[in-house]
Write a protein that holds these residues in place. Sequence first.
Motif, mmCIF file in Angstrom:
data_model
loop_
_atom_site.group_PDB
_atom_site.id
_atom_site.type_symbol
_atom_site.label_atom_id
_atom_site.label_comp_id
_atom_site.label_asym_id
_atom_site.label_seq_id
_atom_site.Cartn_x
_atom_site.Cartn_y
_atom_site.Cartn_z
ATOM 1 N N GLY A 77 93.369 50.526 127.237
ATOM 2 C CA GLY A 77 93.901 51.847 127.596
ATOM 3 C C GLY A 77 93.832 52.792 126.404
ATOM 4 O O GLY A 77 94.043 52.380 125.264
ATOM 5 N N SER A 123 96.067 59.295 129.656
ATOM 6 C CA SER A 123 95.316 58.088 129.306
ATOM 7 C C SER A 123 94.451 57.607 130.461
ATOM 8 O O SER A 123 94.752 57.857 131.623
ATOM 9 N N CYS A 135 96.704 57.239 133.712
ATOM 10 C CA CYS A 135 98.159 57.345 133.682
ATOM 11 C C CYS A 135 98.524 58.344 132.592
ATOM 12 O O CYS A 135 97.639 58.854 131.905
ATOM 13 N N VAL A 192 103.300 56.401 133.189
ATOM 14 C CA VAL A 192 103.570 56.779 134.568
ATOM 15 C C VAL A 192 102.232 57.030 135.251
ATOM 16 O O VAL A 192 101.350 57.647 134.653
ATOM 17 N N LYS A 225 94.744 40.249 132.178
ATOM 18 C CA LYS A 225 95.666 40.433 133.308
ATOM 19 C C LYS A 225 96.068 41.899 133.349
ATOM 20 O O LYS A 225 95.589 42.692 132.554
ATOM 21 N N GLY A 226 96.966 42.215 134.292
ATOM 22 C CA GLY A 226 97.487 43.582 134.353
ATOM 23 C C GLY A 226 96.582 44.534 135.112
ATOM 24 O O GLY A 226 95.576 44.138 135.696
#
Length: 286
Positions: free
Chosen positions: A72, A183, A96, A163, A13-14
Motif C-alpha cells: 500500500g 492510497s 483507501c 478508510v 494475506k489481507g
Amino acid sequence: MTADTIRIAVPNKGRLQEPTLRLLRDAGLNFEVTDRSLTARVRNADIELLFVRAEDIPELVGDGVARLGITGQDLLAELSDDHELELLLDLGFGRCRLAAAVPHGSEVDKLEDLSGLRVATSHPRVVRGFFDDRGIDVGLVPLRGSIEVAPRLGVADAVVDLVSTGSTLIINGLREIGTILQSEAVLIARKGAGDGEGVRMATALQAVVAARGKRYILLNSPEHALGRIATLIPGLEAPTVVPLAEAGWVAVHSVVEADDVWRLLPALSEAGAKGILVLPIDQVLA
Ligand code: AMP
C-alpha cells in the motif's frame, strides 16, 4: 533461484493479496499458490514470489531481499524514511484514504481543531509529518490495530485510520473530519535499483493496469458517417478503418475509455453506426 532471479514481495494475506495475485496472473505470470508456502516459482519466467505481510514489504525491498514489491502507498509513506524506496507504478486497486475522525459528540470539526488533543493511529510518521507541516501540535498514540475503539477506551480524542467506504467509522460512532493521505496499491523498488528487469516488470504490469480502464470497440459505419464517428472514437493514434464487402460501408475499430462507453454508445448509434461491439482488452501498451 539464481542471482538473476527476480524476487517480488507480495502480500500473503489481507485486502491486497487477492487483487495482487490477479494482477500478476493477468500480466501473464503462471504460478500456483499453495497454503502456507512462503514462496512460489513462476513457471514461465525467472521470477520468485515471496509471500509476506504488506507492512513488511517496504523493508524487504529496502534491504534488497526482494527486488520489487507490491504494497500500500500508505505503508510506503509510513516506512520509506528508513529505506531508499521508489514508487514505480500505481496499480489501481486497494484504494483507501488515511482519514481523521472524532466521536459524534466531539466539538472538533476540522483538522486544525485537533491541536493539543491525542490522536490514535497506525501511521504515526505520516500523521506526525502532516500535522508538523501545518504547525498543528497533536499528541500521538501509536496503535497497531483496532484504532477506531481508542476514543471509547479513553486513550485518544481522535483517530487517524485507513478508510475505504467509511462504514467502520460509522459503526464505531465516529465522524470523519479530513483526509491526511490517499492510497492505493503500488509497485515499489529500491531507489536507483531501477535495473532493466525491474523496469520490464513494471511495463508488463502497467499494460494490464492501463487495459482495465479501456475497451475495444468495433462497429460498421456508412462511409458518409465516418468523419463524425472517427471524431467520437479517435483511439490511441487514429481509428482503424477497413472496407466491408458491401459497397459504401466500412468497419471502424478503436480503443475507448471504459468510463466513456455508456455515453459513446448512443452517440455512435445516432451518428449512423450499426453492429457496435464492445470488448475487454487484456493488455495495452500505448
Ligand atoms: P491488510 O493487510 O488487509 O491489513 O491491508 C493492508 C493494506 O490494504 C493497507 O495498508 C492499505 O494500503 C490497503 N487498504 C485498502 N483499503 C483498506 C481499508 N479500508 N482499510 C485498511 N486497509 C486498506
